[in-house]
Design a protein around this motif. Structure first.
Motif, PDB file in Angstrom:
ATOM      1  N   ASP A  34       0.832  -1.189   0.000  1.00 19.60           N
ATOM      2  CA  ASP A  34       0.000   0.000   0.000  1.00 19.60           C
ATOM      3  C   ASP A  34       0.870   1.243   0.000  1.00 19.60           C
ATOM      4  O   ASP A  34       1.845   1.357   0.751  1.00 19.60           O
ATOM      5  CB  ASP A  34      -0.895   0.014   1.249  1.00 19.60           C
ATOM      6  N   LYS A  35       0.475   2.199  -0.842  1.00 21.26           N
ATOM      7  CA  LYS A  35       1.191   3.469  -0.900  1.00 21.26           C
ATOM      8  C   LYS A  35       0.904   4.272   0.354  1.00 21.26           C
ATOM      9  O   LYS A  35      -0.231   4.343   0.811  1.00 21.26           O
ATOM     10  CB  LYS A  35       0.759   4.259  -2.129  1.00 21.26           C
ATOM     11  N   LYS A  36       1.936   4.850   0.952  1.00 19.85           N
ATOM     12  CA  LYS A  36       1.769   5.700   2.120  1.00 19.85           C
ATOM     13  C   LYS A  36       2.448   7.036   1.883  1.00 19.85           C
ATOM     14  O   LYS A  36       3.485   7.112   1.211  1.00 19.85           O
ATOM     15  CB  LYS A  36       2.347   5.028   3.364  1.00 19.85           C
ATOM     16  N   LEU A  37       1.858   8.072   2.435  1.00 17.86           N
ATOM     17  CA  LEU A  37       2.453   9.395   2.317  1.00 17.86           C
ATOM     18  C   LEU A  37       3.675   9.490   3.227  1.00 17.86           C
ATOM     19  O   LEU A  37       3.711   8.868   4.291  1.00 17.86           O
ATOM     20  CB  LEU A  37       1.440  10.464   2.718  1.00 17.86           C
ATOM     21  N   PRO A  38       4.669  10.284   2.833  1.00 23.12           N
ATOM     22  CA  PRO A  38       5.842  10.466   3.707  1.00 23.12           C
ATOM     23  C   PRO A  38       5.468  11.243   4.958  1.00 23.12           C
ATOM     24  O   PRO A  38       4.447  11.941   4.999  1.00 23.12           O
ATOM     25  CB  PRO A  38       6.801  11.273   2.818  1.00 23.12           C
ATOM     26  N   ILE A  39       6.288  11.115   5.987  1.00 23.87           N
ATOM     27  CA  ILE A  39       6.175  11.922   7.198  1.00 23.87           C
ATOM     28  C   ILE A  39       7.331  12.911   7.175  1.00 23.87           C
ATOM     29  O   ILE A  39       8.495  12.514   7.097  1.00 23.87           O
ATOM     30  CB  ILE A  39       6.245  11.052   8.461  1.00 23.87           C
ATOM     31  N   PHE A  40       7.013  14.206   7.228  1.00 22.51           N
ATOM     32  CA  PHE A  40       8.050  15.231   7.101  1.00 22.51           C
ATOM     33  C   PHE A  40       8.562  15.662   8.471  1.00 22.51           C
ATOM     34  O   PHE A  40       7.812  16.168   9.308  1.00 22.51           O
ATOM     35  CB  PHE A  40       7.503  16.443   6.351  1.00 22.51           C
ATOM     36  N   ASN A  41       9.859  15.454   8.663  1.00 27.15           N
ATOM     37  CA  ASN A  41      10.571  15.990   9.806  1.00 27.15           C
ATOM     38  C   ASN A  41      11.422  17.166   9.334  1.00 27.15           C
ATOM     39  O   ASN A  41      11.636  17.329   8.121  1.00 27.15           O
ATOM     40  CB  ASN A  41      11.454  14.904  10.428  1.00 27.15           C
ATOM     41  N   ASP A 192      -1.675  15.036   9.705  1.00 26.43           N
ATOM     42  CA  ASP A 192      -2.454  13.834  10.025  1.00 26.43           C
ATOM     43  C   ASP A 192      -2.982  13.867  11.459  1.00 26.43           C
ATOM     44  O   ASP A 192      -2.803  14.851  12.192  1.00 26.43           O
ATOM     45  CB  ASP A 192      -1.646  12.565   9.748  1.00 26.43           C
ATOM     46  N   LYS A 193      -3.631  12.792  11.877  1.00 24.09           N
ATOM     47  CA  LYS A 193      -4.263  12.735  13.191  1.00 24.09           C
ATOM     48  C   LYS A 193      -3.254  12.679  14.331  1.00 24.09           C
ATOM     49  O   LYS A 193      -3.615  12.872  15.493  1.00 24.09           O
ATOM     50  CB  LYS A 193      -5.210  11.531  13.264  1.00 24.09           C
ATOM     51  N   ILE A 197       3.272  16.284   9.777  1.00 20.22           N
ATOM     52  CA  ILE A 197       3.106  16.857   8.437  1.00 20.22           C
ATOM     53  C   ILE A 197       3.299  15.758   7.406  1.00 20.22           C
ATOM     54  O   ILE A 197       4.296  15.044   7.412  1.00 20.22           O
ATOM     55  CB  ILE A 197       4.114  17.992   8.191  1.00 20.22           C
ATOM     56  N   ARG A 198       2.331  15.629   6.492  1.00 22.67           N
ATOM     57  CA  ARG A 198       2.366  14.549   5.507  1.00 22.67           C
ATOM     58  C   ARG A 198       2.459  15.035   4.071  1.00 22.67           C
ATOM     59  O   ARG A 198       2.578  14.223   3.155  1.00 22.67           O
ATOM     60  CB  ARG A 198       1.134  13.662   5.666  1.00 22.67           C
ATOM     61  N   GLY A 199       2.404  16.355   3.853  1.00 14.52           N
ATOM     62  CA  GLY A 199       2.535  16.832   2.483  1.00 14.52           C
ATOM     63  C   GLY A 199       2.526  18.350   2.397  1.00 14.52           C
ATOM     64  O   GLY A 199       1.985  19.036   3.266  1.00 14.52           O
ATOM     65  N   TYR A 200       3.163  18.851   1.315  1.00 13.21           N
ATOM     66  CA  TYR A 200       3.188  20.281   0.998  1.00 13.21           C
ATOM     67  C   TYR A 200       2.617  20.486  -0.394  1.00 13.21           C
ATOM     68  O   TYR A 200       2.907  19.710  -1.317  1.00 13.21           O
ATOM     69  CB  TYR A 200       4.625  20.812   1.039  1.00 13.21           C
ATOM     70  N   TYR A 201       1.848  21.570  -0.561  1.00 11.05           N
ATOM     71  CA  TYR A 201       1.141  21.792  -1.824  1.00 11.05           C
ATOM     72  C   TYR A 201       1.102  23.291  -2.117  1.00 11.05           C
ATOM     73  O   TYR A 201       1.011  24.119  -1.203  1.00 11.05           O
ATOM     74  CB  TYR A 201      -0.292  21.250  -1.733  1.00 11.05           C
ATOM     75  N   ASP A 202       1.149  23.620  -3.393  1.00  9.00           N
ATOM     76  CA  ASP A 202       1.014  25.010  -3.824  1.00  9.00           C
ATOM     77  C   ASP A 202      -0.469  25.371  -3.807  1.00  9.00           C
ATOM     78  O   ASP A 202      -1.248  24.875  -4.612  1.00  9.00           O
ATOM     79  CB  ASP A 202       1.598  25.164  -5.234  1.00  9.00           C
ATOM     80  N   LYS A 217      -7.469  11.446   0.788  1.00  9.52           N
ATOM     81  CA  LYS A 217      -8.201  10.173   0.723  1.00  9.52           C
ATOM     82  C   LYS A 217      -7.266   8.998   1.004  1.00  9.52           C
ATOM     83  O   LYS A 217      -7.652   8.032   1.664  1.00  9.52           O
ATOM     84  CB  LYS A 217      -8.866  10.019  -0.649  1.00  9.52           C
ATOM     85  N   LEU A 218      -6.030   9.109   0.522  1.00  8.39           N
ATOM     86  CA  LEU A 218      -5.033   8.077   0.799  1.00  8.39           C
ATOM     87  C   LEU A 218      -4.695   8.036   2.285  1.00  8.39           C
ATOM     88  O   LEU A 218      -4.590   6.946   2.878  1.00  8.39           O
ATOM     89  CB  LEU A 218      -3.778   8.355  -0.031  1.00  8.39           C
ATOM     90  N   LEU A 219      -4.555   9.196   2.890  1.00  9.12           N
ATOM     91  CA  LEU A 219      -4.228   9.271   4.313  1.00  9.12           C
ATOM     92  C   LEU A 219      -5.342   8.672   5.167  1.00  9.12           C
ATOM     93  O   LEU A 219      -5.076   8.049   6.211  1.00  9.12           O
ATOM     94  CB  LEU A 219      -3.977  10.725   4.686  1.00  9.12           C
ATOM     95  N   GLN A 220      -6.568   8.828   4.733  1.00 13.16           N
ATOM     96  CA  GLN A 220      -7.700   8.273   5.486  1.00 13.16           C
ATOM     97  C   GLN A 220      -7.661   6.753   5.540  1.00 13.16           C
ATOM     98  O   GLN A 220      -8.229   6.145   6.449  1.00 13.16           O
ATOM     99  CB  GLN A 220      -9.010   8.728   4.867  1.00 13.16           C
ATOM    100  N   LYS A 221      -6.994   6.143   4.574  1.00 13.89           N
ATOM    101  CA  LYS A 221      -6.947   4.682   4.514  1.00 13.89           C
ATOM    102  C   LYS A 221      -5.858   4.102   5.407  1.00 13.89           C
ATOM    103  O   LYS A 221      -5.831   2.898   5.643  1.00 13.89           O
ATOM    104  CB  LYS A 221      -6.718   4.220   3.062  1.00 13.89           C
ATOM    105  N   GLU A 222      -4.947   4.935   5.863  1.00 14.57           N
ATOM    106  CA  GLU A 222      -3.843   4.437   6.683  1.00 14.57           C
ATOM    107  C   GLU A 222      -4.351   3.932   8.039  1.00 14.57           C
ATOM    108  O   GLU A 222      -5.242   4.525   8.620  1.00 14.57           O
ATOM    109  CB  GLU A 222      -2.805   5.536   6.911  1.00 14.57           C
TER     110      GLU A 222
END
Length: 222
Positions: A34-41, A192-193, A197-202, A217-222
Protein backbone atom coordinates in the motif's frame (compact mmCIF):
# COMPACT_ATOMS: atom_id res chain seq x y z
CA UNK A 1 -16.31 -36.71 -25.50
CA UNK A 2 -17.54 -38.12 -22.18
CA UNK A 3 -20.07 -35.48 -21.08
CA UNK A 4 -20.66 -37.19 -17.75
CA UNK A 5 -16.97 -36.94 -16.93
CA UNK A 6 -16.99 -33.27 -17.94
CA UNK A 7 -20.04 -32.54 -15.75
CA UNK A 8 -18.41 -34.27 -12.78
CA UNK A 9 -15.27 -32.17 -13.31
CA UNK A 10 -17.06 -28.80 -13.23
CA UNK A 11 -16.97 -28.41 -9.40
CA UNK A 12 -13.29 -29.30 -9.33
CA UNK A 13 -12.51 -26.86 -12.13
CA UNK A 14 -14.50 -24.13 -10.38
CA UNK A 15 -12.60 -24.68 -7.13
CA UNK A 16 -9.28 -24.61 -9.00
CA UNK A 17 -10.28 -21.39 -10.76
CA UNK A 18 -11.23 -19.69 -7.49
CA UNK A 19 -8.02 -20.92 -5.87
CA UNK A 20 -5.97 -19.58 -8.80
CA UNK A 21 -7.62 -16.16 -8.63
CA UNK A 22 -7.01 -16.07 -4.88
CA UNK A 23 -3.35 -16.96 -5.31
CA UNK A 24 -2.88 -14.32 -8.00
CA UNK A 25 -4.50 -11.67 -5.78
CA UNK A 26 -2.38 -12.70 -2.79
CA UNK A 27 0.83 -12.53 -4.80
CA UNK A 28 -0.16 -9.15 -6.28
CA UNK A 29 -0.93 -7.79 -2.80
CA UNK A 30 2.43 -8.96 -1.46
CA UNK A 31 4.32 -7.49 -4.40
CA UNK A 32 2.33 -4.22 -4.40
CA UNK A 33 2.51 -2.70 -0.90
CA UNK A 34 0.00 0.00 0.00
CA UNK A 35 1.19 3.47 -0.90
CA UNK A 36 1.77 5.70 2.12
CA UNK A 37 2.45 9.39 2.32
CA UNK A 38 5.84 10.47 3.71
CA UNK A 39 6.18 11.92 7.20
CA UNK A 40 8.05 15.23 7.10
CA UNK A 41 10.57 15.99 9.81
CA UNK A 42 12.72 19.14 9.80
CA UNK A 43 15.64 17.28 8.22
CA UNK A 44 13.40 16.25 5.30
CA UNK A 45 12.48 19.81 4.34
CA UNK A 46 14.44 22.47 2.45
CA UNK A 47 16.74 23.89 5.18
CA UNK A 48 15.81 27.41 4.07
CA UNK A 49 12.27 26.72 5.29
CA UNK A 50 13.32 25.43 8.72
CA UNK A 51 14.19 27.49 11.78
CA UNK A 52 17.80 26.81 12.74
CA UNK A 53 16.73 25.71 16.23
CA UNK A 54 15.02 22.59 14.85
CA UNK A 55 16.82 21.96 11.56
CA UNK A 56 18.70 19.01 13.08
CA UNK A 57 15.56 17.09 14.12
CA UNK A 58 15.20 13.84 12.16
CA UNK A 59 12.20 12.14 13.75
CA UNK A 60 9.04 12.52 15.80
CA UNK A 61 8.30 16.09 14.71
CA UNK A 62 4.76 17.21 15.50
CA UNK A 63 2.93 20.50 15.07
CA UNK A 64 3.28 22.39 18.35
CA UNK A 65 0.30 23.14 20.57
CA UNK A 66 -1.39 26.39 19.63
CA UNK A 67 -3.96 28.85 20.93
CA UNK A 68 -5.68 31.08 18.38
CA UNK A 69 -8.93 33.05 18.02
CA UNK A 70 -11.29 32.18 15.17
CA UNK A 71 -13.86 34.14 13.16
CA UNK A 72 -16.44 33.68 15.93
CA UNK A 73 -14.20 34.92 18.72
CA UNK A 74 -13.67 31.38 20.01
CA UNK A 75 -10.33 30.06 21.29
CA UNK A 76 -9.06 27.33 18.98
CA UNK A 77 -6.43 24.84 20.14
CA UNK A 78 -5.10 21.42 19.18
CA UNK A 79 -8.07 19.94 21.02
CA UNK A 80 -10.35 21.23 18.25
CA UNK A 81 -8.29 19.18 15.78
CA UNK A 82 -7.84 16.07 17.91
CA UNK A 83 -8.15 12.92 15.79
CA UNK A 84 -8.65 15.05 12.67
CA UNK A 85 -6.80 15.32 9.37
CA UNK A 86 -6.44 18.98 8.48
CA UNK A 87 -5.00 21.38 5.92
CA UNK A 88 -3.26 24.53 7.19
CA UNK A 89 -2.24 27.74 5.47
CA UNK A 90 -1.13 31.33 6.17
CA UNK A 91 -2.89 34.32 4.61
CA UNK A 92 -4.18 37.85 5.28
CA UNK A 93 -7.50 39.37 4.35
CA UNK A 94 -6.11 42.45 2.58
CA UNK A 95 -3.90 40.39 0.27
CA UNK A 96 -4.70 40.99 -3.39
CA UNK A 97 -2.25 38.53 -4.96
CA UNK A 98 -2.02 34.86 -3.96
CA UNK A 99 -4.35 34.83 -0.94
CA UNK A 100 -7.67 35.14 -2.82
CA UNK A 101 -6.68 32.17 -4.99
CA UNK A 102 -5.57 30.18 -1.95
CA UNK A 103 -8.77 30.92 -0.06
CA UNK A 104 -10.90 29.98 -3.04
CA UNK A 105 -8.98 26.70 -3.35
CA UNK A 106 -9.40 26.01 0.37
CA UNK A 107 -13.11 26.61 -0.20
CA UNK A 108 -13.11 24.02 -2.96
CA UNK A 109 -11.47 21.52 -0.60
CA UNK A 110 -14.10 22.35 2.01
CA UNK A 111 -16.82 21.58 -0.55
CA UNK A 112 -15.24 18.21 -1.42
CA UNK A 113 -15.02 17.15 2.23
CA UNK A 114 -17.93 19.08 3.75
CA UNK A 115 -19.72 15.89 4.78
CA UNK A 116 -16.59 14.17 6.07
CA UNK A 117 -16.12 14.77 9.80
CA UNK A 118 -12.51 13.53 9.65
CA UNK A 119 -11.34 16.52 7.61
CA UNK A 120 -10.90 20.12 8.79
CA UNK A 121 -9.10 23.31 7.72
CA UNK A 122 -7.05 25.92 9.58
CA UNK A 123 -6.01 29.34 8.25
CA UNK A 124 -3.66 31.67 10.15
CA UNK A 125 -3.62 35.42 9.54
CA UNK A 126 -0.10 36.80 9.13
CA UNK A 127 -1.41 40.31 9.92
CA UNK A 128 -3.26 39.49 13.14
CA UNK A 129 -3.26 43.10 14.36
CA UNK A 130 -5.31 44.09 11.30
CA UNK A 131 -7.37 40.91 10.96
CA UNK A 132 -9.61 41.28 13.99
CA UNK A 133 -12.43 38.88 14.78
CA UNK A 134 -14.88 41.27 13.08
CA UNK A 135 -12.75 41.41 9.94
CA UNK A 136 -12.33 37.63 9.90
CA UNK A 137 -16.06 37.09 10.35
CA UNK A 138 -16.90 39.28 7.37
CA UNK A 139 -14.23 37.50 5.33
CA UNK A 140 -15.51 34.08 6.40
CA UNK A 141 -19.07 34.90 5.40
CA UNK A 142 -17.89 36.26 2.06
CA UNK A 143 -15.87 33.12 1.36
CA UNK A 144 -18.56 30.65 2.43
CA UNK A 145 -16.63 29.26 5.40
CA UNK A 146 -18.40 26.48 7.29
CA UNK A 147 -17.62 27.21 10.94
CA UNK A 148 -17.55 23.56 11.99
CA UNK A 149 -15.02 22.71 9.25
CA UNK A 150 -12.76 25.70 8.84
CA UNK A 151 -11.26 28.07 11.41
CA UNK A 152 -9.85 31.34 10.10
CA UNK A 153 -7.72 32.64 12.93
CA UNK A 154 -5.94 35.59 14.43
CA UNK A 155 -3.87 35.77 17.61
CA UNK A 156 -0.46 36.69 18.92
CA UNK A 157 1.83 37.49 15.99
CA UNK A 158 4.94 35.90 17.51
CA UNK A 159 2.98 32.72 18.21
CA UNK A 160 1.62 32.53 14.66
CA UNK A 161 5.00 33.21 13.08
CA UNK A 162 6.67 30.63 15.29
CA UNK A 163 4.13 28.07 14.15
CA UNK A 164 4.90 28.93 10.53
CA UNK A 165 8.66 28.58 10.98
CA UNK A 166 9.08 25.89 13.63
CA UNK A 167 6.03 23.68 13.20
CA UNK A 168 4.83 23.89 9.59
CA UNK A 169 8.06 25.00 7.83
CA UNK A 170 5.89 27.13 5.57
CA UNK A 171 8.06 30.17 4.79
CA UNK A 172 11.50 31.04 3.49
CA UNK A 173 11.95 34.38 5.26
CA UNK A 174 13.82 34.61 8.56
CA UNK A 175 12.36 36.69 11.35
CA UNK A 176 11.22 36.85 14.94
CA UNK A 177 7.57 37.76 14.60
CA UNK A 178 8.37 41.39 15.48
CA UNK A 179 6.71 44.56 14.23
CA UNK A 180 8.59 44.62 10.92
CA UNK A 181 8.43 40.88 10.33
CA UNK A 182 6.14 39.70 7.53
CA UNK A 183 5.65 36.30 5.91
CA UNK A 184 3.88 35.46 2.68
CA UNK A 185 3.56 31.90 1.41
CA UNK A 186 1.41 29.89 -0.97
CA UNK A 187 2.06 26.62 0.87
CA UNK A 188 -0.72 24.36 2.10
CA UNK A 189 0.34 21.76 4.69
CA UNK A 190 -1.41 18.43 5.19
CA UNK A 191 -1.40 17.29 8.83
CA UNK A 192 -2.45 13.83 10.03
CA UNK A 193 -4.26 12.74 13.19
CA UNK A 194 -0.93 12.41 15.01
CA UNK A 195 -0.05 16.08 14.28
CA UNK A 196 2.58 15.02 11.73
CA UNK A 197 3.11 16.86 8.44
CA UNK A 198 2.37 14.55 5.51
CA UNK A 199 2.54 16.83 2.48
CA UNK A 200 3.19 20.28 1.00
CA UNK A 201 1.14 21.79 -1.82
CA UNK A 202 1.01 25.01 -3.82
CA UNK A 203 -2.26 26.59 -2.73
CA UNK A 204 -2.53 28.50 -6.02
CA UNK A 205 -2.22 25.39 -8.22
CA UNK A 206 -5.25 23.44 -9.44
CA UNK A 207 -3.01 20.46 -10.13
CA UNK A 208 -1.73 20.51 -6.55
CA UNK A 209 -5.28 20.73 -5.26
CA UNK A 210 -6.13 17.57 -7.17
CA UNK A 211 -3.06 15.92 -5.67
CA UNK A 212 -4.02 17.13 -2.19
CA UNK A 213 -7.54 15.70 -2.50
CA UNK A 214 -6.08 12.35 -3.56
CA UNK A 215 -3.55 12.43 -0.71
CA UNK A 216 -6.23 13.19 1.89
CA UNK A 217 -8.20 10.17 0.72
CA UNK A 218 -5.03 8.08 0.80
CA UNK A 219 -4.23 9.27 4.31
CA UNK A 220 -7.70 8.27 5.49
CA UNK A 221 -6.95 4.68 4.51
CA UNK A 222 -3.84 4.44 6.68
Amino acid sequence: MDLNFFKKSIPTLAIMAIFSVGMIYAIYTLLTPDKKLPIFNPSDVNPKLVDESVVHVRRNHKVADFSLINQNGETITQENYKDKIYVADFFFTRCLTICPVMTNNMGKLQEVFKNDDDIMFLSHSVTPDIDSVTVLKEYAIKKGVIDAKWNITTGDKKHIYELARKSYFAVLEDGDGGLQDFIHTENFMLVDKKKQIRGYYDGTSNEDMDRLIADIKLLQKE
